[in-house]
Design a protein around this motif. Structure first.
Motif, PDB file in Angstrom:
ATOM      1  N   VAL A 125       0.842  -1.198   0.000  1.00 27.14           N
ATOM      2  CA  VAL A 125       0.000   0.000   0.000  1.00 27.14           C
ATOM      3  C   VAL A 125       0.879   1.251   0.000  1.00 27.14           C
ATOM      4  O   VAL A 125       0.641   2.203  -0.744  1.00 27.14           O
ATOM      5  N   GLU A 126       1.929   1.250   0.829  1.00 29.35           N
ATOM      6  CA  GLU A 126       2.832   2.403   0.874  1.00 29.35           C
ATOM      7  C   GLU A 126       3.601   2.569  -0.437  1.00 29.35           C
ATOM      8  O   GLU A 126       3.814   3.685  -0.904  1.00 29.35           O
ATOM      9  N   PHE A 127       4.018   1.469  -1.049  1.00 26.69           N
ATOM     10  CA  PHE A 127       4.694   1.560  -2.346  1.00 26.69           C
ATOM     11  C   PHE A 127       3.762   2.139  -3.406  1.00 26.69           C
ATOM     12  O   PHE A 127       4.183   2.915  -4.266  1.00 26.69           O
ATOM     13  N   ALA A 128       2.483   1.780  -3.352  1.00 28.92           N
ATOM     14  CA  ALA A 128       1.516   2.330  -4.305  1.00 28.92           C
ATOM     15  C   ALA A 128       1.363   3.837  -4.101  1.00 28.92           C
ATOM     16  O   ALA A 128       1.283   4.604  -5.062  1.00 28.92           O
ATOM     17  N   LYS A 129       1.343   4.280  -2.835  1.00 36.33           N
ATOM     18  CA  LYS A 129       1.266   5.721  -2.567  1.00 36.33           C
ATOM     19  C   LYS A 129       2.501   6.435  -3.108  1.00 36.33           C
ATOM     20  O   LYS A 129       2.400   7.521  -3.680  1.00 36.33           O
ATOM     21  N   ASP A 130       3.671   5.827  -2.916  1.00 31.87           N
ATOM     22  CA  ASP A 130       4.906   6.428  -3.424  1.00 31.87           C
ATOM     23  C   ASP A 130       4.888   6.519  -4.943  1.00 31.87           C
ATOM     24  O   ASP A 130       5.297   7.529  -5.518  1.00 31.87           O
ATOM     25  N   ARG A 131       4.412   5.466  -5.603  1.00 28.04           N
ATOM     26  CA  ARG A 131       4.357   5.477  -7.063  1.00 28.04           C
ATOM     27  C   ARG A 131       3.449   6.603  -7.550  1.00 28.04           C
ATOM     28  O   ARG A 131       3.789   7.329  -8.477  1.00 28.04           O
ATOM     29  N   GLU A 132       2.300   6.776  -6.889  1.00 21.03           N
ATOM     30  CA  GLU A 132       1.383   7.856  -7.268  1.00 21.03           C
ATOM     31  C   GLU A 132       2.017   9.223  -7.013  1.00 21.03           C
ATOM     32  O   GLU A 132       1.816  10.160  -7.779  1.00 21.03           O
ATOM     33  N   LEU A 133       2.779   9.329  -5.943  1.00 21.44           N
ATOM     34  CA  LEU A 133       3.433  10.591  -5.619  1.00 21.44           C
ATOM     35  C   LEU A 133       4.424  10.987  -6.704  1.00 21.44           C
ATOM     36  O   LEU A 133       4.486  12.143  -7.116  1.00 21.44           O
ATOM     37  N   PHE A 134       5.175  10.021  -7.216  1.00 23.45           N
ATOM     38  CA  PHE A 134       6.187  10.336  -8.219  1.00 23.45           C
ATOM     39  C   PHE A 134       5.624  10.412  -9.629  1.00 23.45           C
ATOM     40  O   PHE A 134       6.270  10.940 -10.525  1.00 23.45           O
ATOM     41  N   LYS A 135       4.406   9.921  -9.844  1.00 23.11           N
ATOM     42  CA  LYS A 135       3.775  10.007 -11.154  1.00 23.11           C
ATOM     43  C   LYS A 135       3.162  11.375 -11.419  1.00 23.11           C
ATOM     44  O   LYS A 135       2.975  11.748 -12.564  1.00 23.11           O
ATOM     45  N   ARG A 136       2.838  12.095 -10.369  1.00 22.95           N
ATOM     46  CA  ARG A 136       2.103  13.348 -10.543  1.00 22.95           C
ATOM     47  C   ARG A 136       2.962  14.385 -11.258  1.00 22.95           C
ATOM     48  O   ARG A 136       4.184  14.391 -11.129  1.00 22.95           O
ATOM     49  N   PRO A 137       2.324  15.283 -12.013  1.00 26.08           N
ATOM     50  CA  PRO A 137       3.065  16.350 -12.697  1.00 26.08           C
ATOM     51  C   PRO A 137       3.713  17.288 -11.679  1.00 26.08           C
ATOM     52  O   PRO A 137       3.236  17.415 -10.552  1.00 26.08           O
ATOM     53  N   PRO A 138       4.801  17.965 -12.063  1.00 26.82           N
ATOM     54  CA  PRO A 138       5.532  18.808 -11.110  1.00 26.82           C
ATOM     55  C   PRO A 138       4.706  19.877 -10.411  1.00 26.82           C
ATOM     56  O   PRO A 138       4.912  20.142  -9.250  1.00 26.82           O
ATOM     57  N   GLY A 139       3.744  20.511 -11.060  1.00 24.86           N
ATOM     58  CA  GLY A 139       2.993  21.591 -10.431  1.00 24.86           C
ATOM     59  C   GLY A 139       1.698  21.159  -9.777  1.00 24.86           C
ATOM     60  O   GLY A 139       0.974  21.978  -9.227  1.00 24.86           O
TER      61      GLY A 139
END
Length: 155
Positions: A125-139
Motif C-alpha cells: 500500500v505504501e509503495f503504491a502511494k509512493d508510485r502515485e506521488l512520483f507520477k504526478r506532474p511537477p505543479g
C-alpha cells in the motif's frame, strides 16, 4: 578615522544553480528516508506474518496432541467396556467420530488461515502511494493523505 560601525552588506541571493542543488539534495534525502521507512515497514510486516503463523502452528500442535491422547484413551476405554457385546459397533462409531473430528479440525485451520493477514499488505500500500506521488506532474497538488513533509520545496 571613522568610528561609525559599518553596515554589513546584504547576504548574496542564492543562485538558481545553488537552489537547484539544494532542492536535489533535499529530494535525495527524502527518497533515502522513504526507502528506510519502507524497509522498516517490510520487516514489521514480515515479523507480524511470521508471529501469526507460529501462533497458528503452536495451537495446531497442542490441538493434535490433546486430541490424539484423548481419542486413544477414550477409544481403548470404550472398546474394553463393550468387549463382550458390541465391540465392532463401538469401533465403527469411534472411527466415524475420528473422521468428524478430523473434518472439524480441518475446517477450523482453514478458517484461521483465511483470517491470517496476507504478507506485506501494508508495504505494498505504501509503495503504491509512493508510485502515485512520483507520477504526478511537477505543479500538481499533493493527493489527500500525503503528509506535507514529503513535499519538495519550490525552486
Amino acid at each position: 578615522m571613522n568610528d561609525e560601525p559599518q553596515a554589513l552588506p546584504p547576504p548574496p541571493q542564492p543562485s538558481r544553480l545553488h537552489r537547484f542543488v539544494a532542492s536535489f539534495g533535499h529530494l535525495v534525502g527524502t527518497m533515502i528516508e522513504m526507502g528506510f521507512t519502507r524497509l522498516e515497514l517490510l520487516f514489521v510486516d514480515l515479523q507480524e506474518w511470521v508471529e501469526g503463523l507460529v501462533r497458528i502452528f503452536f495451537w495446531a500442535m497442542v490441538m493434535i496432541y490433546a486430541a490424539g491422547v484423548f481419542l486413544l484413551i477414550g477409544s481403548i476405554a470404550l472398546i474394553v467396556v463393550f468387549w463382550d457385546t458390541h465391540r465392532v459397533l463401538v469401533a465403527v462409531l469411534e472411527a466415524a467420530t475420528f473422521a468428524v473430528m478430523t473434518l472439524g479440525a480441518f475446517l477450523m485451520m482453514k478458517r484461521y488461515l483465511r483470517v491470517q493477514r496476507s504478507l506485506l499488505t501494508a508495504t505494498f500500500v505504501e509503495f503504491a502511494k509512493d508510485r502515485e506521488l512520483f507520477k504526478r506532474p511537477p505543479g500538481a497538488q499533493m493527493p489527500p493523505g500525503v503528509p506535507p513533509a514529503t513535499q519538495a520545496p519550490p525552486l
